[in-house]
Design a protein around this motif. Structure first.
Motif, mmCIF file in Angstrom:
data_model
loop_
_atom_site.group_PDB
_atom_site.id
_atom_site.type_symbol
_atom_site.label_atom_id
_atom_site.label_comp_id
_atom_site.label_asym_id
_atom_site.label_seq_id
_atom_site.Cartn_x
_atom_site.Cartn_y
_atom_site.Cartn_z
ATOM 1 N N ALA A 1 -23.200 13.085 41.495
ATOM 2 C CA ALA A 1 -24.041 12.522 42.555
ATOM 3 C C ALA A 1 -24.679 11.196 42.153
ATOM 4 C CB ALA A 1 -25.125 13.525 42.936
ATOM 5 N N HIS A 2 -24.717 10.906 40.847
ATOM 6 C CA HIS A 2 -25.445 9.716 40.388
ATOM 7 C C HIS A 2 -24.613 8.787 39.498
ATOM 8 C CE1 HIS A 2 -29.141 11.395 42.005
ATOM 9 N NE2 HIS A 2 -28.825 12.544 41.435
ATOM 10 N N ALA A 3 -23.458 9.234 39.032
ATOM 11 C CA ALA A 3 -22.622 8.403 38.161
ATOM 12 C C ALA A 3 -21.843 7.377 38.980
ATOM 13 C CB ALA A 3 -21.654 9.294 37.383
ATOM 14 N N PRO A 4 -21.353 6.319 38.350
ATOM 15 C CA PRO A 4 -20.456 5.383 39.043
ATOM 16 C C PRO A 4 -19.255 6.126 39.615
ATOM 17 C CG PRO A 4 -21.166 4.468 36.933
ATOM 18 C CD PRO A 4 -21.651 5.893 36.961
ATOM 19 N N ASP A 5 -18.784 5.672 40.748
ATOM 20 C CA ASP A 5 -17.676 6.347 41.438
ATOM 21 C C ASP A 5 -16.479 6.547 40.516
ATOM 22 O OD1 ASP A 5 -19.145 6.438 43.729
ATOM 23 O OD2 ASP A 5 -18.175 4.712 44.692
ATOM 24 N N GLY A 6 -15.971 7.769 40.523
ATOM 25 C CA GLY A 6 -14.749 8.070 39.791
ATOM 26 C C GLY A 6 -14.934 8.400 38.328
ATOM 27 N N LEU A 7 -16.147 8.262 37.808
ATOM 28 C CA LEU A 7 -16.393 8.520 36.388
ATOM 29 C C LEU A 7 -16.776 9.989 36.192
ATOM 30 C CD1 LEU A 7 -16.518 7.034 33.638
ATOM 31 C CD2 LEU A 7 -18.974 6.763 34.021
ATOM 32 N N THR A 8 -16.022 10.710 35.382
ATOM 33 C CA THR A 8 -16.294 12.121 35.132
ATOM 34 C C THR A 8 -16.635 12.353 33.669
ATOM 35 O OG1 THR A 8 -14.020 12.742 34.560
ATOM 36 C CG2 THR A 8 -14.586 12.686 36.909
ATOM 37 N N ILE A 9 -17.084 13.553 33.364
ATOM 38 C CA ILE A 9 -17.453 13.909 31.989
ATOM 39 C C ILE A 9 -16.303 13.646 31.019
ATOM 40 C CG2 ILE A 9 -17.886 15.874 30.457
ATOM 41 C CD1 ILE A 9 -20.401 15.024 31.761
ATOM 42 N N ASP A 10 -15.087 14.018 31.414
ATOM 43 C CA ASP A 10 -13.956 13.895 30.495
ATOM 44 C C ASP A 10 -13.503 12.459 30.279
ATOM 45 O OD1 ASP A 10 -13.771 16.617 29.873
ATOM 46 O OD2 ASP A 10 -12.614 17.036 31.684
ATOM 47 N N ASP A 11 -14.070 11.518 31.043
ATOM 48 C CA ASP A 11 -13.785 10.092 30.831
ATOM 49 C C ASP A 11 -14.686 9.485 29.762
ATOM 50 O OD1 ASP A 11 -11.885 10.040 32.942
ATOM 51 O OD2 ASP A 11 -13.497 9.778 34.416
ATOM 52 N N LEU A 12 -15.667 10.227 29.310
ATOM 53 C CA LEU A 12 -16.702 9.665 28.448
ATOM 54 C C LEU A 12 -16.326 9.739 26.971
ATOM 55 C CD1 LEU A 12 -19.830 11.209 30.219
ATOM 56 C CD2 LEU A 12 -18.706 9.009 30.677
#
Length: 258
Positions: free
Chosen positions: A157-168
């Motif tokens: 709900a608050h991260a940049p669009d399309g960015l998920t935990i597994d991208d970090l």
């Protein structure tokens, strides 16, 4: 009372009280300059051998895209306890959080107050069984396994669009020594944290928590106690998370693409 404290009590008091009325707690914080660490530790009776060891990991992109929008993803390994994780959003206005999010038993809203400033944050927490965090940071399981479905929704709900935990990327670890004190002549519990960074830097923080409505009274009590111990109150304030993120971001960017 120094100039920073006067400014907080005069110019910002109304704003702080407005946030506090919808918060769950207040945390009063003070970071000390490295030059006063030994003196302050001795004055408070700090015994490092009584401290709990923690290993703290952050998760973000190398250029800190989450941090840029006020989101912090963190996980901890804690000596003698299980692991835990948190998705934190700051700053927030508590009354503007969605009703279902605000009602969650896993969400805490806290106002951090320090000399010269304050910030209100919302933290979605999740308890884990060890060694889940270690498995994730060494790549044995995907990072999303460290976070609950509720936390992942809060992040989305608050991260940049399309960015998920597994991208970090994994930023860390930071070793932390945490000690809880009940000093003589002070009616509250005082928490001491020493954050030890890989380059040898350290942040020494004192803090205590109180309920909304107690902030001014407790703040005065803390000030009086620390002044009686000769502990400096006017040094530049460092934020533990910001220092850690900047350190590991620079390290990741210097190492190039993964």
């Amino acid at each position: 009372m120094n100039t920073e404290s006067q400014r907080l009590l005069s110019e910002d008091l109304v704003k702080v009280l407005d946030l506090v009325k919808d918060a769950d707690s207040i945390e009063l914080k003070l970071t000390l300059p490295g030059s006063s660490y030994r003196q302050s530790a001795a004055a408070l009776g700090v015994d490092p051998l009584e401290a709990q060891i923690r290993q703290v990991f952050f998760f973000d992109t190398p250029d800190l895209r989450l941090n840029q929008v006020g989101v912090v993803a963190r996980a901890r390994r804690i000596q003698g306890r299980g692991d835990d994780s948190v998705i934190k959003l700051r700053p927030v206005v508590p009354s503007e959080l969605p009703d279902d999010v605000r009602a969650s038993e896993n969400l805490g809203v806290e106002v951090d107050v320090m000399p010269g400033g304050y910030v209100c944050s919302a933290s979605m927490k999740h308890a884990l069984t060890a060694p889940r965090v270690r498995q994730a940071v060494v790549g044995e399981v995907p990072l999303h396994k460290v976070f609950s479905k509720e936390q992942r929704a809060f992040l989305a709900a608050h991260a940049p669009d399309g960015l998920t935990i597994d991208d970090l990327s994994v930023l860390g670890p930071i070793f932390v020594l945490k000690l809880k004190l009940r000093p003589d002549a002070f009616s509250r519990r005082l928490v001491v944290e020493v954050w030890l960074y890989p380059d040898g830097a350290r942040v020494f923080e004192l803090s205590t928590k109180c309920l909304p409505g107690e902030g001014v009274m407790v703040g005065m009590e803390v000030r009086k106690f620390l002044e009686s111990k000769g502990i400096p109150l006017s040094g530049a304030q460092q934020t533990k998370t910001k220092t850690a993120l900047e350190f590991f971001s620079a390290e990741l960017l210097a190492s190039g693409p993964e």
